[in-house]
Design an enzyme around this catalytic site. Structure first.
Site, PDB file in Angstrom:
ATOM      1  N   LYS A  22       0.758  -1.260   0.221  1.00 47.47           N
ATOM      2  CA  LYS A  22       0.158   0.023   0.054  1.00 47.47           C
ATOM      3  C   LYS A  22       0.811   1.355   0.008  1.00 47.47           C
ATOM      4  O   LYS A  22       0.611   2.308  -0.703  1.00 47.47           O
ATOM      5  CB  LYS A  22      -0.971   0.177   1.376  1.00 47.47           C
ATOM      6  CG  LYS A  22      -1.870   1.093   1.404  1.00 47.47           C
ATOM      7  CD  LYS A  22      -2.934   0.537   2.488  1.00 47.47           C
ATOM      8  CE  LYS A  22      -2.622   0.534   3.966  1.00 47.47           C
ATOM      9  NZ  LYS A  22      -2.485   1.839   4.576  1.00 47.47           N
ATOM     10  N   GLY A  94      -4.971   8.163   5.729  1.00 47.43           N
ATOM     11  CA  GLY A  94      -4.094   9.052   6.319  1.00 47.43           C
ATOM     12  C   GLY A  94      -2.919   9.281   5.222  1.00 47.43           C
ATOM     13  O   GLY A  94      -2.445  10.496   5.104  1.00 47.43           O
ATOM     14  N   SER A 180       7.785   9.334  11.404  1.00 49.66           N
ATOM     15  CA  SER A 180       6.572   9.155  10.304  1.00 49.66           C
ATOM     16  C   SER A 180       7.029   9.243   8.919  1.00 49.66           C
ATOM     17  O   SER A 180       7.427  10.380   8.645  1.00 49.66           O
ATOM     18  CB  SER A 180       5.943  10.084  10.734  1.00 49.66           C
ATOM     19  OG  SER A 180       4.805  10.246   9.789  1.00 49.66           O
ATOM     20  N   ASP A 337       2.501  -1.198  11.711  1.00 51.42           N
ATOM     21  CA  ASP A 337       1.370  -1.701  11.280  1.00 51.42           C
ATOM     22  C   ASP A 337       0.921  -3.042  11.499  1.00 51.42           C
ATOM     23  O   ASP A 337      -0.065  -3.334  11.418  1.00 51.42           O
ATOM     24  CB  ASP A 337       1.164  -1.310   9.712  1.00 51.42           C
ATOM     25  CG  ASP A 337       0.968   0.158   9.658  1.00 51.42           C
ATOM     26  OD1 ASP A 337       0.882   0.910  10.221  1.00 51.42           O
ATOM     27  OD2 ASP A 337       1.486   0.413   8.073  1.00 51.42           O
ATOM     28  N   LYS A 364      -3.878   5.752  15.057  1.00 56.30           N
ATOM     29  CA  LYS A 364      -4.333   5.125  13.870  1.00 56.30           C
ATOM     30  C   LYS A 364      -5.739   5.051  13.296  1.00 56.30           C
ATOM     31  O   LYS A 364      -6.372   5.815  13.747  1.00 56.30           O
ATOM     32  CB  LYS A 364      -3.470   3.702  13.783  1.00 56.30           C
ATOM     33  CG  LYS A 364      -1.910   3.541  13.977  1.00 56.30           C
ATOM     34  CD  LYS A 364      -1.261   4.330  12.707  1.00 56.30           C
ATOM     35  CE  LYS A 364       0.145   4.262  12.719  1.00 56.30           C
ATOM     36  NZ  LYS A 364       1.087   5.054  11.849  1.00 56.30           N
TER      37      LYS A 364
HETATM   38  C1  S3P Z   1       2.652   4.966   6.024  1.00 57.63           C
HETATM   39  C2  S3P Z   1       3.319   5.428   7.107  1.00 57.63           C
HETATM   40  C3  S3P Z   1       3.009   4.994   8.388  1.00 57.63           C
HETATM   41  C4  S3P Z   1       1.976   3.919   8.275  1.00 57.63           C
HETATM   42  C5  S3P Z   1       0.982   3.798   7.318  1.00 57.63           C
HETATM   43  C6  S3P Z   1       1.513   4.092   5.867  1.00 57.63           C
HETATM   44  C7  S3P Z   1       3.174   5.517   4.750  1.00 57.63           C
HETATM   45  O1  S3P Z   1       2.495   5.780   9.065  1.00 57.63           O
HETATM   46  O2  S3P Z   1       1.447   3.482   9.692  1.00 57.63           O
HETATM   47  O3  S3P Z   1       0.058   2.756   7.244  1.00 57.63           O
HETATM   48  O4  S3P Z   1       2.961   4.922   3.795  1.00 57.63           O
HETATM   49  O5  S3P Z   1       4.123   6.570   4.724  1.00 57.63           O
HETATM   50  P1  S3P Z   1       3.337   7.081   9.775  1.00 57.63           P
HETATM   51  O6  S3P Z   1       3.607   7.954   9.100  1.00 57.63           O
HETATM   52  O7  S3P Z   1       1.956   7.906  10.522  1.00 57.63           O
HETATM   53  O8  S3P Z   1       3.800   6.405  10.901  1.00 57.63           O
END
Ligand code: S3P
Length: 457
Positions: A22, A94, A180, A337, A364
């Site tokens: 993803k 998100g 992050s 995750d 989350k």
């Molecule tokens: C992601 C980063 C992570 C992860 C999310 C996907 C990404 O979040 O938990 O499912 O693709 O950059 P955070 O950046 O909030 O840690």
């Protein structure tokens, strides 16, 4: 709305493939949209989160054709996006919202980013703060939809006003308070358009797909440990023309989705499964490392590299009851995750599994510490909720339970795999959300011999 009905199942056996990663999928769609010409992406997940990114880029004039797991993207270049006619709907994603916030802050048109009820509860001050510090006109909302009074109370929707003639984002040096990849990527994307360098330091290195992919596209970006440095003027005296050529990429399987068949195989006695072509970027393999530490190693057979220098492997999992152990620090960042899946595995361990330094789980798709503790208790597992994690006692006799996912895909799938090892029937209410990341979850488990079905509730 649908629910999952799960029965205790016999040994799981077979070879399967999980949907494309993803995180890499979002980035392939975004970077393809910004390329100078037609890009081809294979192995893209049909998950709703990636489709939210597709829809947003289409709304800004990018032609994207989807056929099965393939996407053809007619990139418009860094300066080629056009103003959308309405709001950009990020759905449950998100990643879509935080990454787009960076990209859109640098545009000469205004936008509004909205999301579903779960996304609307997620903190956005973490991107709004540093974007404003580099000159962006971006703001969020408070919990009642009024303009956010402070960064601590800043949630979606986000409004981005255009940069006016003569305005440009500036360089930034930023010590990120939390690790992050979404915040990091947001600042890298805005940094592509900035007048000066972007220098970021994370407390611990988060997933580094953006860095790998952009470096492979010739973007003047350099990394050292958990530091990133991007100079949009070019590095080492070589001028950068702020753009990249079209690419052809294949997305590896999502290790975060693979976590659920892995958990299922460790929960159900006698299981032996292979998951083919899974991304094994070391910033994502914390669960595999943890399983090795607690005596349940997942064998890896390395394959070729996929998109933008991403390693991948076939994973072979054989049922074994793990020991207890501690997951903390950088290991948790590399498995953030996958913690709900680890909680499910912990239920059948021969000891206590403790998870610390995982406070990010509280923001989350749901508060995953509280929701997962509730799910475990419903199955008869004793666990203690901690501010930054959980302590789970293994070895209880699991009994089937009726639980709700709280609209969180990873909670729904964790409950489903617990159900495979529990006496009696398990019902997981609010199971449609599984489609955000793993639309083939139910058929994949069935193919391995699990007794699971989806029904209308
Ligand atoms: C992601 C980063 C992570 C992860 C999310 C996907 C990404 O979040 O938990 O499912 O693709 O950059 P955070 O950046 O909030 O840690």
């Amino acid at each position: 709305m649908s629910r999952l009905v799960v029965q205790k199942s016999g040994p799981l056996r077979g070879r399967v493939q999980v949907p494309g990663d993803k995180s890499i999928g979002h980035r392939a769609i975004l970077f393809g949209s910004l390329a100078r010409g037609r890009c081809h992406v294979r192995g893209l997940s049909h998950g709703e989160d990636n489709l939210s990114t597709v829809a947003c880029m289409r709304a800004m004039g990018v032609n994207i054709e989807l056929a099965g797991d393939r996407a053809t993207i007619d990139g418009v270049g860094l300066r080629g996006l056009s103003m959308p006619s309405g709001v950009l709907d990020c759905g449950n994603s998100g990643t879509t919202m935080r990454l787009l916030a960076g990209l859109l802050s640098a545009q000469r048109f205004g936008t509004r980013l909205v999301g579903d009820a779960s996304l609307t509860r997620r903190p956005m001050g973490r991107v709004v703060g540093p974007l404003r510090a580099r000159g962006a006109h971006i703001g969020g909302s408070d919990k009642d939809g009024r303009p956010a009074p402070t960064l601590e109370k800043c949630y979606p929707p986000l409004s981005v006003a255009p940069l006016v003639e003569g305005e440009q984002l500036t360089g930034i040096e930023y010590d990120m308070p939390v690790a992050s990849a979404q915040v990091k990527t947001c600042l890298i994307l805005s940094g592509l358009y900035a007048s000066g360098p972007t220098a970021l330091r994370e407390p611990v290195l988060s997933r580094d797909h953006t860095e790998r992919m952009l470096i492979s596209l010739g973007v003047p970006l350099r990394t050292a440990g958990s530091m990133v440095y991007l100079d949009p003027e070019g590095l080492d005296g070589a001028k950068w023309d702020r753009g990249w050529d079209p690419f052809e990429w294949e997305v590896p399987g999502d290790v975060s989705s693979a976590a659920f068949p892995i958990a299922a195989a460790l929960l159900v006695e006698g299981s032996e499964i292979t998951i083919e072509g899974v991304g094994t970027n070391p910033t994502r393999t914390g669960l595999l490392d943890m399983l090795r530490l607690i005596g349940a190693p997942v064998e890896q057979e390395t394959r070729d590299e996929a998109a933008g220098g991403e390693p991948r492997a076939d994973l072979f999992v054989k049922h074994v009851r793990p020991r207890g152990g501690l997951a903390a620090g950088e290991l948790v960042v590399r498995m953030i995750d996958e913690v709900p899946a680890l909680c499910a595995i912990a239920a059948v361990s021969r000891g206590t599994i403790e998870i610390r330094d995982a406070e990010e789980l509280r923001v989350k798709e749901s508060d995953r510490i509280a929701t997962m503790a509730g799910v475990l208790r419903a199955f008869g597992v004793s666990c203690e909720e901690l501010e930054d994690g959980m302590r789970i006692e293994g070895g209880a006799k699991l009994r089937g339970a009726t639980v709700t996912s709280q609209g969180d895909h990873r909670i729904a799938m964790s409950a489903a795999v617990l159900g495979l090892a529990a006496e009696g029937t398990t019902i997981v209410e609010d199971a449609d959300c599984i489609a955000t990341s793993f639309p083939t979850f139910v058929p994949l488990l069935k193919g391995l011999g699990a007794d699971v079905r989806l029904e209308e509730s």
